[in-house]
Scaffold this motif. Sequence first.
Motif, PDB file in Angstrom:
ATOM      1  N   ARG A  76       7.732  -2.323  -9.916  1.00  0.00           N
ATOM      2  CA  ARG A  76       8.228  -2.366  -8.589  1.00  0.00           C
ATOM      3  C   ARG A  76       7.077  -2.405  -7.585  1.00  0.00           C
ATOM      4  NH1 ARG A  76       8.782   2.035  -4.732  1.00  0.00           N
ATOM      5  NH2 ARG A  76      10.588   1.580  -3.119  1.00  0.00           N
ATOM      6  N   TRP A  77       5.792  -2.155  -7.924  1.00  0.00           N
ATOM      7  CA  TRP A  77       4.671  -2.075  -6.991  1.00  0.00           C
ATOM      8  C   TRP A  77       4.120  -3.440  -7.132  1.00  0.00           C
ATOM      9  CZ3 TRP A  77       0.022  -3.610  -9.419  1.00  0.00           C
ATOM     10  CH2 TRP A  77      -1.074  -3.726  -8.446  1.00  0.00           C
ATOM     11  N   PHE A  78       4.282  -4.231  -8.271  1.00  0.00           N
ATOM     12  CA  PHE A  78       3.694  -5.439  -8.536  1.00  0.00           C
ATOM     13  C   PHE A  78       4.763  -6.566  -7.888  1.00  0.00           C
ATOM     14  CE2 PHE A  78       3.672  -9.839 -10.625  1.00  0.00           C
ATOM     15  CZ  PHE A  78       2.345 -10.105 -10.641  1.00  0.00           C
ATOM     16  N   GLU A  79       5.803  -6.273  -7.419  1.00  0.00           N
ATOM     17  CA  GLU A  79       6.959  -7.171  -6.581  1.00  0.00           C
ATOM     18  C   GLU A  79       6.300  -7.106  -5.302  1.00  0.00           C
ATOM     19  OE1 GLU A  79      10.694  -5.648  -7.447  1.00  0.00           O
ATOM     20  OE2 GLU A  79      10.883  -6.372  -9.204  1.00  0.00           O
ATOM     21  N   LYS A  80       5.893  -5.904  -4.769  1.00  0.00           N
ATOM     22  CA  LYS A  80       5.250  -5.948  -3.451  1.00  0.00           C
ATOM     23  C   LYS A  80       4.115  -6.507  -3.536  1.00  0.00           C
ATOM     24  CE  LYS A  80       8.779  -2.863  -3.085  1.00  0.00           C
ATOM     25  NZ  LYS A  80      10.193  -3.236  -2.465  1.00  0.00           N
ATOM     26  N   MET A  81       3.114  -6.242  -4.280  1.00  0.00           N
ATOM     27  CA  MET A  81       1.737  -6.886  -4.198  1.00  0.00           C
ATOM     28  C   MET A  81       2.092  -8.399  -4.398  1.00  0.00           C
ATOM     29  SD  MET A  81      -0.756  -8.234  -5.985  1.00  0.00           S
ATOM     30  CE  MET A  81      -0.797  -7.829  -7.805  1.00  0.00           C
ATOM     31  N   ALA A  82       2.867  -8.950  -5.387  1.00  0.00           N
ATOM     32  CA  ALA A  82       3.170 -10.454  -5.484  1.00  0.00           C
ATOM     33  C   ALA A  82       3.704 -11.014  -3.700  1.00  0.00           C
ATOM     34  CB  ALA A  82       3.896 -10.741  -6.505  1.00  0.00           C
ATOM     35  N   ARG A  83       4.502 -10.193  -3.289  1.00  0.00           N
ATOM     36  CA  ARG A  83       5.089 -10.722  -1.947  1.00  0.00           C
ATOM     37  C   ARG A  83       3.704 -10.892  -0.911  1.00  0.00           C
ATOM     38  NH1 ARG A  83       9.430 -11.447   1.102  1.00  0.00           N
ATOM     39  NH2 ARG A  83       9.023 -10.645   3.263  1.00  0.00           N
ATOM     40  N   VAL A 137       0.938  -1.133  -0.093  1.00  0.00           N
ATOM     41  CA  VAL A 137       0.033   0.214   0.008  1.00  0.00           C
ATOM     42  C   VAL A 137       0.714   1.232   0.163  1.00  0.00           C
ATOM     43  CG1 VAL A 137      -1.617   1.399   1.253  1.00  0.00           C
ATOM     44  CG2 VAL A 137      -1.927  -0.973   1.106  1.00  0.00           C
ATOM     45  N   SER A 138       1.889   1.280   0.732  1.00  0.00           N
ATOM     46  CA  SER A 138       2.936   2.372   0.829  1.00  0.00           C
ATOM     47  C   SER A 138       3.536   2.679  -0.487  1.00  0.00           C
ATOM     48  CB  SER A 138       3.881   2.017   2.032  1.00  0.00           C
ATOM     49  OG  SER A 138       3.395   1.926   3.192  1.00  0.00           O
ATOM     50  N   THR A 139       3.595   1.589  -1.286  1.00  0.00           N
ATOM     51  CA  THR A 139       4.430   1.824  -2.567  1.00  0.00           C
ATOM     52  C   THR A 139       3.531   2.478  -3.493  1.00  0.00           C
ATOM     53  OG1 THR A 139       5.925  -0.142  -2.054  1.00  0.00           O
ATOM     54  CG2 THR A 139       5.706   0.500  -4.505  1.00  0.00           C
ATOM     55  N   LEU A 140       2.080   1.787  -3.652  1.00  0.00           N
ATOM     56  CA  LEU A 140       1.167   2.493  -4.332  1.00  0.00           C
ATOM     57  C   LEU A 140       0.816   3.959  -4.208  1.00  0.00           C
ATOM     58  CD1 LEU A 140      -0.897   1.779  -6.562  1.00  0.00           C
ATOM     59  CD2 LEU A 140      -2.545   0.929  -5.011  1.00  0.00           C
ATOM     60  N   LEU A 141       0.788   4.099  -2.796  1.00  0.00           N
ATOM     61  CA  LEU A 141       0.508   5.801  -2.400  1.00  0.00           C
ATOM     62  C   LEU A 141       1.520   6.577  -3.060  1.00  0.00           C
ATOM     63  CD1 LEU A 141      -1.036   5.211   0.873  1.00  0.00           C
ATOM     64  CD2 LEU A 141      -2.357   5.799  -0.776  1.00  0.00           C
ATOM     65  N   ASP A 142       2.865   5.872  -2.887  1.00  0.00           N
ATOM     66  CA  ASP A 142       3.838   6.896  -3.324  1.00  0.00           C
ATOM     67  C   ASP A 142       3.792   7.399  -4.765  1.00  0.00           C
ATOM     68  OD1 ASP A 142       5.695   7.421  -1.376  1.00  0.00           O
ATOM     69  OD2 ASP A 142       6.936   5.515  -1.605  1.00  0.00           O
ATOM     70  N   ARG A 151       8.051   0.706 -15.150  1.00  0.00           N
ATOM     71  CA  ARG A 151       8.799   0.427 -14.324  1.00  0.00           C
ATOM     72  C   ARG A 151       8.311   0.472 -13.004  1.00  0.00           C
ATOM     73  NH1 ARG A 151      14.221   3.715 -15.518  1.00  0.00           N
ATOM     74  NH2 ARG A 151      13.141   4.583 -17.305  1.00  0.00           N
ATOM     75  N   PHE A 152       7.585   1.521 -12.708  1.00  0.00           N
ATOM     76  CA  PHE A 152       6.999   1.712 -11.402  1.00  0.00           C
ATOM     77  C   PHE A 152       5.999   0.614 -10.977  1.00  0.00           C
ATOM     78  CE2 PHE A 152       3.661   3.097  -8.302  1.00  0.00           C
ATOM     79  CZ  PHE A 152       4.395   3.641  -7.470  1.00  0.00           C
ATOM     80  N   GLU A 153       5.123   0.142 -12.165  1.00  0.00           N
ATOM     81  CA  GLU A 153       4.263  -0.885 -12.112  1.00  0.00           C
ATOM     82  C   GLU A 153       4.891  -2.190 -11.679  1.00  0.00           C
ATOM     83  OE1 GLU A 153       1.251  -3.577 -15.073  1.00  0.00           O
ATOM     84  OE2 GLU A 153       2.448  -2.055 -15.763  1.00  0.00           O
ATOM     85  N   THR A 157       5.346  12.799 -12.105  1.00  0.00           N
ATOM     86  CA  THR A 157       6.920  12.594 -12.327  1.00  0.00           C
ATOM     87  C   THR A 157       7.295  11.445 -12.968  1.00  0.00           C
ATOM     88  OG1 THR A 157       7.462  13.838  -9.993  1.00  0.00           O
ATOM     89  CG2 THR A 157       9.174  12.334 -11.046  1.00  0.00           C
ATOM     90  N   ILE A 158       6.253  10.298 -12.679  1.00  0.00           N
ATOM     91  CA  ILE A 158       6.329   9.141 -13.357  1.00  0.00           C
ATOM     92  C   ILE A 158       5.951   9.263 -14.784  1.00  0.00           C
ATOM     93  CG2 ILE A 158       5.056   6.626 -13.458  1.00  0.00           C
ATOM     94  CD1 ILE A 158       4.838   6.718 -10.565  1.00  0.00           C
ATOM     95  N   LYS A 159       5.177  10.015 -15.062  1.00  0.00           N
ATOM     96  CA  LYS A 159       4.618  10.038 -16.535  1.00  0.00           C
ATOM     97  C   LYS A 159       5.782  10.833 -17.059  1.00  0.00           C
ATOM     98  CE  LYS A 159      -0.135   9.436 -16.048  1.00  0.00           C
ATOM     99  NZ  LYS A 159      -0.227   8.232 -16.891  1.00  0.00           N
TER     100      LYS A 159
END
Length: 711
Positions: A369-376, A344-349, A365-367, A356-358
């Motif tokens: 990074r978030w997906f790795e946290k979500m998969a965990r 959740v913290s990563t997604l809110l970031d 790349r951000f997706e 900035t991401i766009k």
Amino acid sequence: MRLPFFSGKPTVHTVLQNEAQECGLACMAMIANAYGHNVNMPYMRSVHQVSGGGMSLAELYNLAGVFGFDARGLAVQNTDEMDALKLPAILHWEGQHYVVLERISGGRFYIQDPSIGPRAFDRDDFERYFSGVVLELEPRIAMDKIAAKDGLTFWDVVKSTNGFREAVRRILIVSTAVGILALATPILLQISLDFVLPQSDIDLLGVLTIGLCALLLFEAVGRWLRDVIILRTSVGMQVQFTRSVVGHGLRLPLRYFEARHPGDFVTRMESIDQVKAFASDGLVRSIADAFVSVLSVALMFYYSTSMTLMVLATLVLAIGARALYMARTRDATNESLAARTVEVSTLLDGLDRISTIKAHNVSGRFEQRWFEKMARFASRDFLSRKLQIDAQLLIHIVVMAGTVATLYAGVAAVLTNKMTIGMLYAFFALRGTFFLMADTLTVNLMHLTVIGSHVRRLEDVIQADPEMASGATAIRKTIRKDVTIKDVSISFGRDERPVVVNAGLTVDVERNERIAIIGESGSGKSSLLKVIASVADPTSGSVLVDGQPLSRFGLIEYRNNIGAVFAEDGLFQATIVENVSMFDPDVPLDRVQEALELVGLTSEIDALPQGLATIVANNNTLLSTGQRRRLLAARVICRKPKLMLFDEITANLDARTEHALLEAICPLPGAKVFVTHSERLLDYVDRAYRLKDGKLEPVDVQQAGAKRAAE
């Protein structure tokens, strides 16, 4: 909102006002006494000093916290909606008075008028006098008592909830009645098999049918009633406990939030749902089932002692099977909760920095990074759920073996005429009910270990020390002379490297002095301003207000005297009026408009779709960055404080707009401290300091101005 599980109806006794402007104090005294306080008007005057104009709704709202109430202001347009209010409540009366609405009964409204005493009105008269504003009050959970314990437990949470014991009592009564009705059904079926069928007794069949229909109907109504009570209790507990936890969290010092990501706080609040669901449903239902299970065992012993012992042995083995997985399930749940926080913290970031991401074209790349946290998180959550399924399979096998053995013994008993077919059917019906209740009870008792993980997550919030008590009261104080920082040092980082060393500075508030603190980025200017604003504590040194320590002057009182714009400040997702007035309903509209005119935003605001009612936020494009900074300046101006604190207030402004803004701000009443890296601001201040290498040194304003002119 009426919290439906609160027990008892508070009795309101009349407290009369002595002066016309004391009606609000008297109303608060009546409600405080109704909930167990023992206060009178002299005490109320010592708690809150009423001005000649009486009390505003905002002042009543703040005073409610002194007596341990959570308050909510409501605008009521239809008096039919008032049946849902939590009573007693304070009403705004005749546009200039406050009364207490004690109860509504038989279409009549019973109030306690502090100027006269008890009164009763029919609906038409009531609507003529009622101004349409209600202040609803609810006793707050005593977070300070919970936090005082060495460790937070589930039982601490349950016991602290107002009215929960009464709700448990009601649920237990209804659940027990439902359980007893359920036990009667197998007995009626036994009678049907053993007496009606062999004797072909149609009359008895009719009686049994009517009785069975009645039992099933009462059981269905009982279950509906129990579920409604559980639902209302669950919602009430969530509202009450969530507000208390969040309110406690918002009173924590700034350093608590600086050390954590907002996503961490949000996911901890999700644990409240787990706690309240178990407390209001699983726990209470299990207690009721435990009592009914005892009755089931007694009836089974009546039918067959040997078969009942086999059932109990099966239950013991099933409990043992579940216990094998308990520790692993608890650990997996803890890991799942921790992984959820990171995800959740990563997604809110990402959502907070979507531009900035766009701009850098790194969405993919951000997706990832978030997906790795979500998969965990998904893998940990899968393991937790898989362990529960595995445990259920083992239990099913144990119960299945027990069922076969018990069925064999039962059929053998029927063949040897030790039991009838009806008795065998009734026994197995009781056995099924018993196992269902026993399994639910076992699951919930073992679920306590999982709930403990959620409680421990809340412990981080609840047991953190707030910077002020929830019931702290503020005495009207005004900074008369000055504010001084004395020998202030500020450190941060692992090596505790000081960024500010023994800084000293006095702001002459009485003479509306203007001071600038300049320095390079990272020199500690913003940190020093936060110390002056009282939102951060120095590593050493002190803040003095009129020569006395800030703690003695009062934190609430001091903050009532200041207004601040920090470098990282932004807008709330709210209307422009709400952003400028900081949600204070007592701030008049003309004061908001005056503040906006001073910062030069009137024409820009008028051009917006809904003018002052336009909803803005930090991440929308209705206002530019420079316009948002000026809107923040208007927020401080509207407050009319004795001391204004500005951190890079002219950032993102062109030279002409910067000059106009400073020309508008500087002549206003109130001392001002500007923090900036731009030396152009020195032309607008009386004194200036430079923060360099941790040292706060005075700057000659005239000499600096001459140097800039020469350049």
